[in-house]
Design an enzyme around this catalytic site. Structure first.
Site, mmCIF file in Angstrom:
data_model
loop_
_atom_site.group_PDB
_atom_site.id
_atom_site.type_symbol
_atom_site.label_atom_id
_atom_site.label_comp_id
_atom_site.label_asym_id
_atom_site.label_seq_id
_atom_site.Cartn_x
_atom_site.Cartn_y
_atom_site.Cartn_z
ATOM 1 N N GLY A 16 1.129 -1.356 0.065
ATOM 2 C CA GLY A 16 -0.145 0.290 0.495
ATOM 3 C C GLY A 16 0.449 1.444 -0.235
ATOM 4 C CB ALA A 18 3.240 2.752 4.446
ATOM 5 C CB ALA A 43 -8.101 6.162 0.596
ATOM 6 C CD GLN A 44 -15.791 6.541 -0.687
ATOM 7 O OE1 GLN A 44 -16.447 7.570 -0.212
ATOM 8 N NE2 GLN A 44 -15.702 5.574 -1.773
ATOM 9 N N GLY A 45 -11.137 9.943 0.656
ATOM 10 C CA GLY A 45 -11.752 11.307 0.888
ATOM 11 C C GLY A 45 -10.134 12.194 0.430
ATOM 12 C CD GLU A 111 -11.713 14.506 4.659
ATOM 13 O OE1 GLU A 111 -11.290 13.466 5.549
ATOM 14 O OE2 GLU A 111 -11.978 13.714 3.106
ATOM 15 C CG HIS A 225 -16.149 5.706 7.491
ATOM 16 N ND1 HIS A 225 -17.399 6.379 7.292
ATOM 17 C CD2 HIS A 225 -15.233 7.349 7.008
ATOM 18 C CE1 HIS A 225 -16.581 7.682 6.865
ATOM 19 N NE2 HIS A 225 -15.794 8.048 6.421
ATOM 20 N NE ARG A 271 -13.701 9.153 10.018
ATOM 21 C CZ ARG A 271 -12.128 9.444 9.283
ATOM 22 N NH1 ARG A 271 -11.869 8.054 9.562
ATOM 23 N NH2 ARG A 271 -12.582 9.636 8.637
ATOM 24 C CG HIS A 329 -12.488 3.606 8.595
ATOM 25 N ND1 HIS A 329 -12.728 3.505 6.781
ATOM 26 C CD2 HIS A 329 -11.982 4.852 7.779
ATOM 27 C CE1 HIS A 329 -11.968 4.017 5.708
ATOM 28 N NE2 HIS A 329 -11.306 5.001 6.313
ATOM 29 C CD GLU A 353 -5.359 0.501 8.614
ATOM 30 O OE1 GLU A 353 -5.362 1.108 7.976
ATOM 31 O OE2 GLU A 353 -6.511 0.221 9.420
ATOM 32 N NE ARG A 364 -7.305 7.028 10.114
ATOM 33 C CZ ARG A 364 -8.239 7.352 9.649
ATOM 34 N NH1 ARG A 364 -7.348 8.354 8.254
ATOM 35 N NH2 ARG A 364 -8.980 6.929 9.107
ATOM 36 C CG LEU A 370 -4.167 8.520 2.007
ATOM 37 C CD1 LEU A 370 -4.691 8.860 0.802
ATOM 38 C CD2 LEU A 370 -3.815 6.598 1.348
HETATM 39 C C1 SIN Z 1 -13.368 9.458 4.062
HETATM 40 O O1 SIN Z 1 -12.976 9.911 2.780
HETATM 41 O O2 SIN Z 1 -13.840 9.897 4.849
HETATM 42 C C2 SIN Z 1 -12.265 8.479 4.882
HETATM 43 C C3 SIN Z 1 -10.710 9.520 4.918
HETATM 44 C C4 SIN Z 1 -10.423 8.919 6.572
HETATM 45 O O3 SIN Z 1 -10.812 7.453 6.304
HETATM 46 O O4 SIN Z 1 -9.264 9.241 6.850
#
Ligand code: SIN
Length: 505
Positions: A16, A18, A43-45, A111, A225, A271, A329, A353, A364, A370
């Site tokens: 991944g 890392a 990973a989206q965000g 976020e 999450h 979160r 998550h 991770e 976190r 990332l």
């Molecule tokens: C998200 O896009 O909500 C996830 C990002 C993350 O887990 O840091």
């Protein structure tokens, strides 16, 4: 006879963000990886980084520490946030393309827990895939990194030093010896029945480090999450937190918004708070939880991944409410490592991770992972490069590594359900004891396979750590001790007993 191969360069387990960052930072490296894609791809965000002129690494560090439940280690957090801009520049230099505005500036999203916009993203909500594309292209463009497609099962030791890895390709076992071993194997979300993590994210590296006697840390801190799409899929599709950053709100089945009553930052609260609020919505019969993203214009263009997930179950985010539930998550716990990836066992490093450096504390900050892989991956390669020791001495490994089949049977699903029901977002002492005794009933069945054994060993350690922490903090919430206890404001360190080893022959 087990085949033994001596590698002439460090062995990185995991491919991944890392793992590939470590490998690319070394003059020569081997990367051991399976067909499973790992979490980075999903990973989206994005990548949190102090990029805007109105932001600073200090402010990023303050936000990281303020959601960490008092357990974030400031020195390590500072390394993360101050190293962020250069790490992102390096990634851009190797070809990663992030979303830009009309003037060519990088677009920044917001976020939960961030007081400002600082999350870089790619293709709207496909940041992990772009990061992986760039890293793989860099690996393929050179000849310094050799990829070996195989599963790591256990570490190989000579005396107190890690000197290699037992690998499996189907039934075949082969030992790879190397001058350094780096575990970048990711988290352990799949010990829970509800998770956003794909197949393969099963805590293997953490469990194998524990069997080698490496110190583990903060195992009770699992991050759930808040918003996974709740439509019966496994893994559960993620609905990125950036949606809430763009104005999506959380409502119950009657369309009533509920987050303002839980926290002044409402949907953008840290979160753990949003995840627990959604949990209560179900557990207390308050009408469930839905993400209302209908106010986001150009949804399909801005969030194509989420849009595709929703449409696959005939939901249109521009028209429909999206049913959500929390899901396991990210793992704050893992192999205790310093900011150079060094573990308590010579010859072994851990990063990303799989490691636990204290950078996230008990909770976190969104999109810091990332960045963690990039910053600490680079630091780890620098340290590994100066610490190589040719493997020497008689190799030993846990006996089961050679005997057991890989794939677990249905008992693993029982384990995942028990972990979700009793060791999830809201825990109690009696519930944790109950989980432990249910798992012990499954002990002999689970130990018949490698995957079952890993899940069992790790789950029992999570339960033990959760029992020891009789307070609530970050991702660990005990309904029987709902407040933080200042006397317990410290990390949990566990020195596992090394597994019985057998000579490799
Ligand atoms: C998200 O896009 O909500 C996830 C990002 C993350 O887990 O840091």
């Amino acid at each position: 006879m087990t085949e033994i191969t001596r590698l002439d360069a460090p062995l990185v387990v995991g491919a991944g963000v890392a793992g590939l960052t470590v490998a690319l930072g070394l003059p020569q490296a081997y990367v051991l990886t399976t067909q499973d894609m790992g979490s980075t791809w999903w990973a989206q965000g994005g990548i949190a980084v102090a990029w805007s002129p109105d932001d600073s690494p200090r402010q990023h560090a303050d936000d990281t520490l303020s959601v960490s439940g008092g357990l974030g280690v400031e020195r390590v957090v500072d390394l993360l946030t101050h190293g962020g801009p250069a790490a992102v520049e390096n990634l851009i230099a190797i070809g990663a393309q992030f979303d830009r505005d009309e003037d060519g500036g990088l677009m920044l999203a917001r976020e939960g827990g961030h007081r400002t916009r600082r999350v870089l993203h790619a293709d709207g909500d496909a940041t992990g895939a772009e990061v992986m594309r760039a890293l793989i292209a860099a690996v393929e463009a050179g000849d310094r990194v050799t990829v070996i497609q195989r599963r790591a099962i256990d570490l190989v030791m000579a005396g107190d030093r890690v000197i290699g890895v037992v690998t499996s390709e189907g039934k075949k076992r082969e030992v790879l010896l190397a001058p350094a071993v780096v575990l970048a194997t990711g988290g352990a979300g799949r010990i829970y029945s509800q998770t956003t993590n794909p197949a393969g994210v099963t805590g293997d590296g953490i469990a194998m480090a524990g069997r080698a006697g490496a110190r583990l840390a903060d195992l009770e801190f699992v991050q759930f999450h808040p918003t996974a799409l709740h439509v019966g899929k496994d893994p559960m599709p993620l609905l990125t937190e950036a949606l809430r950053g763009e104005g999506a709100i959380l409502v119950d089945a009657h369309g009533r918004r509920f987050m303002p009553q839980y926290h002044p930052m409402a949907e953008l609260a840290p979160r753990d708070i949003v995840a627990r609020a959604i949990f209560w919505q179900y557990d207390r019969g308050l009408g469930g939880a839905y993400l209302d993203a209908r106010s986001i214009v150009d949804f399909a263009d801005r969030f194509p991944t989420v849009n595709a997930h929703a449409h696959s179950v005939e939901l249109d985010p521009s028209e429909h409410l999206l049913p959500v539930s929390p899901a396991a998550h990210y793992y704050m716990g893992g192999i205790d490592a310093d900011s150079n990836g060094r573990t308590s066992v010579p010859g072994l490093w851990a990063v990303g991770e799989a490691s636990s450096t204290g950078v996230h504390g008990a909770n976190r900050l969104a999109s810091n992972s990332l960045l963690e892989g990039l910053v600490f991956g680079a630091r780890t390669s620098a340290d590994v490069a100066t610490s190589l020791v040719a493997p020497d001495g008689e190799p030993f490994a846990p006996k089961e590594a050679f005997d057991l089949p890989l794939v677990a049977g249905p008992a693993l699903e029982d384990l995942r359900q028990i972990m979700w029901d009793r060791v999830g977002l809201v825990r109690t002492g009696p519930g944790l004891w109950e989980a432990r005794s249910h798992l012990l009933e499954l002990d002999s069945v689970l130990r018949r396979t490698i995957a079952g054994r890993v899940a069992l060993e790790l789950s029992l350690m999570v339960i033990l750590a959760a029992l020891r922490r009789s307070e609530s903090r970050g991702g660990h919430y005990r309904a029987d001790y709902p407040e933080p206890d200042p006397m317990q404001e410290h990390r949990t360190l566990i020195d596992p007993t090394r597994a019985q080893m057998t000579a490799v022959s």
